[in-house]
Design a protein around this motif. Structure first.
Motif, PDB file in Angstrom:
ATOM      1  N   HIS A  26       3.712  43.686 -22.624  1.00  0.00           N
ATOM      2  CA  HIS A  26       4.803  43.802 -23.595  1.00  0.00           C
ATOM      3  C   HIS A  26       5.347  42.407 -23.875  1.00  0.00           C
ATOM      4  O   HIS A  26       5.615  41.645 -22.942  1.00  0.00           O
ATOM      5  CB  HIS A  26       5.898  44.702 -23.014  1.00  0.00           C
ATOM      6  CG  HIS A  26       7.109  44.799 -23.858  1.00  0.00           C
ATOM      7  ND1 HIS A  26       8.357  44.624 -23.347  1.00  0.00           N
ATOM      8  CD2 HIS A  26       7.273  45.044 -25.187  1.00  0.00           C
ATOM      9  CE1 HIS A  26       9.246  44.760 -24.315  1.00  0.00           C
ATOM     10  NE2 HIS A  26       8.618  45.013 -25.437  1.00  0.00           N
ATOM     11  N   PHE A  27       5.541  42.104 -25.156  1.00  0.00           N
ATOM     12  CA  PHE A  27       5.987  40.782 -25.580  1.00  0.00           C
ATOM     13  C   PHE A  27       7.275  40.881 -26.382  1.00  0.00           C
ATOM     14  O   PHE A  27       7.523  41.878 -27.059  1.00  0.00           O
ATOM     15  CB  PHE A  27       4.903  40.110 -26.441  1.00  0.00           C
ATOM     16  CG  PHE A  27       3.641  39.896 -25.683  1.00  0.00           C
ATOM     17  CD1 PHE A  27       3.415  38.698 -25.025  1.00  0.00           C
ATOM     18  CD2 PHE A  27       2.686  40.897 -25.583  1.00  0.00           C
ATOM     19  CE1 PHE A  27       2.244  38.498 -24.290  1.00  0.00           C
ATOM     20  CE2 PHE A  27       1.527  40.714 -24.852  1.00  0.00           C
ATOM     21  CZ  PHE A  27       1.314  39.510 -24.212  1.00  0.00           C
ATOM     22  N   VAL A  28       8.067  39.807 -26.306  1.00  0.00           N
ATOM     23  CA  VAL A  28       9.281  39.699 -27.104  1.00  0.00           C
ATOM     24  C   VAL A  28       9.233  38.383 -27.862  1.00  0.00           C
ATOM     25  O   VAL A  28       8.945  37.328 -27.290  1.00  0.00           O
ATOM     26  CB  VAL A  28      10.554  39.750 -26.236  1.00  0.00           C
ATOM     27  CG1 VAL A  28      11.787  39.416 -27.059  1.00  0.00           C
ATOM     28  CG2 VAL A  28      10.713  41.125 -25.604  1.00  0.00           C
ATOM     29  N   VAL A  59       4.834  44.460 -29.096  1.00  0.00           N
ATOM     30  CA  VAL A  59       5.658  43.278 -29.330  1.00  0.00           C
ATOM     31  C   VAL A  59       6.932  43.690 -30.065  1.00  0.00           C
ATOM     32  O   VAL A  59       6.884  44.472 -31.007  1.00  0.00           O
ATOM     33  CB  VAL A  59       4.887  42.184 -30.113  1.00  0.00           C
ATOM     34  CG1 VAL A  59       4.394  42.684 -31.451  1.00  0.00           C
ATOM     35  CG2 VAL A  59       5.737  40.939 -30.280  1.00  0.00           C
ATOM     36  N   ASP A  60       8.061  43.194 -29.582  1.00  0.00           N
ATOM     37  CA  ASP A  60       9.345  43.391 -30.235  1.00  0.00           C
ATOM     38  C   ASP A  60       9.757  42.080 -30.885  1.00  0.00           C
ATOM     39  O   ASP A  60       9.717  41.036 -30.227  1.00  0.00           O
ATOM     40  CB  ASP A  60      10.423  43.802 -29.226  1.00  0.00           C
ATOM     41  CG  ASP A  60      10.113  45.127 -28.554  1.00  0.00           C
ATOM     42  OD1 ASP A  60       9.543  46.015 -29.224  1.00  0.00           O
ATOM     43  OD2 ASP A  60      10.445  45.275 -27.359  1.00  0.00           O
ATOM     44  N   SER A  93      -1.231  36.188 -26.111  1.00  0.00           N
ATOM     45  CA  SER A  93      -1.197  37.509 -25.465  1.00  0.00           C
ATOM     46  C   SER A  93      -2.339  37.678 -24.474  1.00  0.00           C
ATOM     47  O   SER A  93      -2.166  38.276 -23.420  1.00  0.00           O
ATOM     48  CB  SER A  93      -1.179  38.626 -26.507  1.00  0.00           C
ATOM     49  OG  SER A  93      -2.309  38.596 -27.338  1.00  0.00           O
ATOM     50  N   GLN A 150      12.591  41.925 -19.308  1.00  0.00           N
ATOM     51  CA  GLN A 150      11.917  43.205 -19.469  1.00  0.00           C
ATOM     52  C   GLN A 150      10.534  43.086 -20.099  1.00  0.00           C
ATOM     53  O   GLN A 150       9.910  44.098 -20.396  1.00  0.00           O
ATOM     54  CB  GLN A 150      12.783  44.139 -20.328  1.00  0.00           C
ATOM     55  CG  GLN A 150      14.209  44.277 -19.859  1.00  0.00           C
ATOM     56  CD  GLN A 150      14.337  44.679 -18.396  1.00  0.00           C
ATOM     57  OE1 GLN A 150      13.625  45.567 -17.932  1.00  0.00           O
ATOM     58  NE2 GLN A 150      15.206  44.018 -17.674  1.00  0.00           N
ATOM     59  N   CYS A 151      10.054  41.868 -20.314  1.00  0.00           N
ATOM     60  CA  CYS A 151       8.757  41.708 -20.978  1.00  0.00           C
ATOM     61  C   CYS A 151       7.824  40.845 -20.132  1.00  0.00           C
ATOM     62  O   CYS A 151       8.235  40.215 -19.166  1.00  0.00           O
ATOM     63  CB  CYS A 151       8.950  41.096 -22.366  1.00  0.00           C
ATOM     64  SG  CYS A 151       9.558  39.404 -22.337  1.00  0.00           S
ATOM     65  N   ASP A 152       6.571  40.819 -20.553  1.00  0.00           N
ATOM     66  CA  ASP A 152       5.564  40.020 -19.854  1.00  0.00           C
ATOM     67  C   ASP A 152       5.430  38.622 -20.432  1.00  0.00           C
ATOM     68  O   ASP A 152       5.103  37.684 -19.715  1.00  0.00           O
ATOM     69  CB  ASP A 152       4.203  40.726 -19.924  1.00  0.00           C
ATOM     70  CG  ASP A 152       4.250  42.096 -19.274  1.00  0.00           C
ATOM     71  OD1 ASP A 152       4.503  42.153 -18.064  1.00  0.00           O
ATOM     72  OD2 ASP A 152       4.062  43.101 -19.988  1.00  0.00           O
TER      73      ASP A 152
END
Length: 149
Positions: free
Chosen positions: A3-5, A33-34, A143, A48-50
């Motif tokens: 999960h990415f931000v 992705v957010d 990623s 909260q992301c990787d």
């Protein structure tokens, strides 16, 4: 699934276009992705992301834009140890800078323990089609690097 931000600030749409292209590259690799506009972002959300990507344009002769200042201040108290990160943004050399805000954010992330795995990715003014494809390729590369932990 990784999960990415992406947190970004954009006044003319240049950095936003970069953010969207990078996000598309991440999605092409099958990851979530957010994308969050800096005004709406909270530095604590990065835990909260990787993988973390920060996009900022450079204001004036080398400053962070107003939209990024609250996020930047919050970032000073967040522990990002071991979190993989990268920074990108647009700039205008007419004002005598070369994307200094990108460098400021790299320094801030590094200070908080993030592992910044790429040089700042900078584009002068509006990205063209070739540069947007390079942004997507950057998203795919980033990623993959994060997912390989």
């Amino acid at each position: 699934m990784a999960h990415f931000v992406i947190v970004y600030a954009s006044i003319t749409g240049n950095t936003e276009a970069m953010a969207k292209a990078i996000a598309e590259g991440i999605k092409q690799n099958g990851y979530q992705v957010d994308q969050i506009i800096a005004y709406d972002a909270h530095a604590s959300d990065l835990n909260q992301c990787d993988g973390v990507l920060i996009g900022t344009y450079t204001w004036g002769t080398g400053e962070l834009p107003d939209e990024m200042l609250d996020f930047y201040d919050e970032l000073q108290v967040v522990d990002l140890s071991g979190k993989k990160a990268a920074v990108f943004g647009s700039y205008d050399s007419l004002y005598g800078d070369d994307g200094i805000a990108v460098d400021i954010m790299i320094e801030a992330l590094t200070k908080q323990g993030a592992d910044v795995i790429a040089d700042g990715y900078k584009i002068e003014l509006t990205p063209n089609a070739e540069q947007l494809e390079a942004c997507a390729a950057f998203g795919r590369w980033f990623s993959d690097q994060v997912a390989q932990k």
